[in-house]
Write a protein that holds these residues in place. Structure first.
Motif, PDB file in Angstrom:
ATOM      1  N   UNK A   1       0.818  -1.216   0.000  1.00  0.00           N
ATOM      2  CA  UNK A   1       0.000   0.000   0.000  1.00  0.00           C
ATOM      3  C   UNK A   1       0.853   1.267   0.000  1.00  0.00           C
ATOM      4  N   UNK A   2       2.078   1.182   0.494  1.00  0.00           N
ATOM      5  CA  UNK A   2       2.922   2.384   0.431  1.00  0.00           C
ATOM      6  C   UNK A   2       3.433   2.605  -0.996  1.00  0.00           C
ATOM      7  N   UNK A   3       3.447   1.510  -1.770  1.00  0.00           N
ATOM      8  CA  UNK A   3       3.903   1.625  -3.150  1.00  0.00           C
ATOM      9  C   UNK A   3       2.986   2.554  -3.954  1.00  0.00           C
TER      10      UNK A   3
ATOM     11  N   UNK B   1       1.464   5.131  -3.122  1.00  0.00           N
ATOM     12  CA  UNK B   1       1.543   6.561  -2.813  1.00  0.00           C
ATOM     13  C   UNK B   1       2.486   7.293  -3.751  1.00  0.00           C
TER      14      UNK B   1
END
Lengths: 488, 102
Positions: B45-47, B49
């Motif tokens: 999920x940080x990817x 961003x």
């Protein structure tokens, strides 16, 4: 099992009694040592009880009072230390086999400050190995049990310190908080726990886990007790290069000032979010309503990037841990397993000395830092960290403090999450953003769930906002008491 | 910035274990491959961003170059420190052979 402080009373009252000569430090200590002797077989809050050195320290406090010397602000108050805080010549294990027989050659700065303040160190408390965990089940010496229900975890990683205060084995304790390791166990055990601003408390002598996140903080049965302990340990120390040079804010300054006119934001992402139990959300709402009734201006607020905190944390913390734990190599201290050459000695020592969770984090961190992946994992997580800080800063333009849940649920059963690391990591959902931002946060007990287990409400503040944070925490504590009496 | 790497393999885990100086058992290699995969999957999920132009935060303090006066202060006691070593000789830490026979 007795309730918080076990009927032995608040630390600040004990210190006042000892200072005025009405009470003797040695008598108070003996009461606590009896409680430990009677109850800790079941709870296992302590790795090591320091009865003899505690008696000597208490006697020295009583002598100072008799000689009319100032015995210090925490005169005669027993304090338990998480077993990752160095105590000279006294075992400091981090609940790891790799440090099983280690005797530190120096005291942590917080230990020195406690001694100068007249506090009596009673022992070293159990933790998840090297502070990695959320249940204290990752201890090489066996789990700690929740004093409110022995089948439940006390939370972690500072589960021993939280349980010690909840069981009335010590009125105060110190822990360390990298992603929630003070606040989460405090909430699950029904006590107060605070993570101060990054850099407020010296970490000299705290065994490092994730250096850009770790911070030492207080546990107490009341907000006032936790504030008194924080005020003793905060302030600059030249032995820690990350120690803030400015004068520390007072935690205890405005405890009885109320919240009239203060602006309080309830963080949507850390309250009414997926995975957070409805009964926990209800307690946060009750606390918010109570603050509004007391004159605060309360509104919901969004901190959008906070939802990425957990993922960023589980890249940043293991990466830093893999680097910090490289020092356990069988050369200078701790365990050594012999090998034909040095590489075999390293590999065998670390394989035998570390438990499963520590190995898992070292592996994750080493992978995240390895060639080709550094920017995609550690670099990206550090940029996300910046986004989280920016979103908090935007919220603090409108609000003095923020409010949220501390933990998604009440204390879970021992063994419930040990086989699924990711579900265990989710316990830290609400606490991690403050560590990433370097901001302070505190949890205050507010009622119980349907299972009878404690629920905590979290107050978050901007960097060096400890004064207003404790002020609001004290108001929530009053509201929780009023609520309890109304229910009764 | 590069995208997220492919799912971690058992060979990756064995390689990382060597880098980390951890002699893992076959069981551990198997388990860690699954568990690290799950955690890294969650990190995807940080990817998503967009962090274009966002500077990294290495630590939250504005402190830079913390120095002190260059004066002699007490150090740790050598004997007390060496007493904690698994092996010491002639005031030094003693380690097994570092270089091979050849």
């Amino acid at each position: 099992m007795s309730g918080p402080a076990g009927g032995r009373g608040p630390a600040v009252e004990l210190a006042a009694g000892v200072r005025s000569g009405e009470r003797r430090a040695i008598d108070a200590l003996e009461d606590y040592l009896v409680a430990i002797a009677e109850g800790d077989d079941q709870i296992h809050a302590f790795n090591h009880v320091m009865a003899e050195s505690a008696r000597a320290a208490a006697a020295a406090v009583d002598e100072a009072v008799a000689a009319e010397r100032d015995p210090g602000p925490l005169a005669g108050v027993p304090v338990a230390l998480k077993d990752n805080l160095c105590t000279r010549g006294v075992p400091t294990t981090c609940s790891s086999r790799i440090l099983d027989s280690w005797l530190p050659p120096y005291d942590a700065t917080v230990v020195t400050r406690l001694r100068h303040a007249g506090a009596v160190i009673v022992g070293k408390t159990n933790l998840d190995e090297f502070a990695m965990g959320s249940s204290t089940e990752n201890s090489a010496f066996g789990p700690t049990r929740n004093p409110r229900n022995l089948d439940r975890v006390p939370g972690g990683s500072s589960g021993g310190s939280a349980a010690a205060v909840a069981a009335g084995f010590a009125p105060l304790a110190l822990g360390s908080d990298t992603g929630g390791s003070i606040r989460q166990p405090a909430a699950l055990c029904g006590v107060v726990g605070a993570k101060p601003t990054y850099g407020l408390v010296s970490r000299y002598g705290l065994v490092a886990f994730a250096s850009s996140l770790d911070q030492i903080g207080p546990f107490g049965a009341t907000v006032g007790d936790a504030a008194a302990l924080l005020d003793v340990i905060s302030g600059h120390d030249h032995m820690d290069s990350t120690s803030l040079p400015s004068a520390p804010p007072s935690a205890a300054a405005r405890l009885s000032d109320g919240v009239e006119g203060l602006r309080v934001g309830v963080v949507t992402e850390l309250t009414a979010a997926e995975g957070i139990a409805a009964e926990v959300v209800a307690r946060v709402r009750q606390a918010a309503d109570a603050l509004a009734a007391a004159g605060a201006k309360v509104e919901d607020v969004s901190v959008p990037a906070a939802v990425y905190g957990l993922s960023a944390y589980y890249l940043i913390a293991p990466a830093e841990a893999s680097s910090n734990l490289a020092r356990y190599d069988g050369v200078r201290y701790g365990l050594r397993v012999p090998g034909a050459d040095i590489t075999e000695m390293y590999g065998q020592t670390r394989a035998a000395g570390f438990g499963a969770e520590v190995k898992r984090r070292i592996m994750l961190g080493t992978y995240a830092l390895s060639a080709g992946y550094y920017d995609a994992y550690y670099g990206q997580a550090q940029r996300v960290r910046t986004l989280i800080i920016r979103d908090f800063e935007a919220a603090y333009e409108t609000f003095d403090v923020l409010l949220s849940a501390t933990t998604p649920t009440t204390a879970f059963e021992i063994g419930a999450k040990t086989s699924d690391p990711l579900s265990m990591y989710l316990s830290d959902l609400c606490t991690i953003p403050s560590n990433l931002a370097g901001h302070p946060a505190i949890t205050v007990p507010f009622g119980t769930g349907t299972d009878g287990m404690p629920i905590g409400v979290q107050v978050l503040a901007p960097a060096l906002g400890e004064t207003v944070m404790f002020q609001v925490a004290a108001a929530i504590e009053d509201a929780a008491r009023a609520h309890e009496e109304a229910v009764r | 910035m590069s995208g997220m790497p492919a799912r971690i393999s058992r060979a990756d885990v064995a390689h990382v274990a060597r880098l980390a100086r951890l002699d893992l058992t076959d069981d551990e290699l198997e388990r860690f491959t699954d568990q690290l995969g799950a955690v890294l999957e969650h990190a995807r999920d940080v990817e998503a961003l967009d962090t274009e132009g966002v500077p990294p935060t290495a630590h939250p303090l504005p402190l830079r170059n913390v120095l002190r006066e260059d004066v002699v202060t007490p150090s740790l006691d050598r004997d007390e420190v060496l007493a904690q070593a698994p092996e010491a000789e002639a005031d030094r830490f003693k380690v097994p052979r570092i270089l091979g026979d050849a």
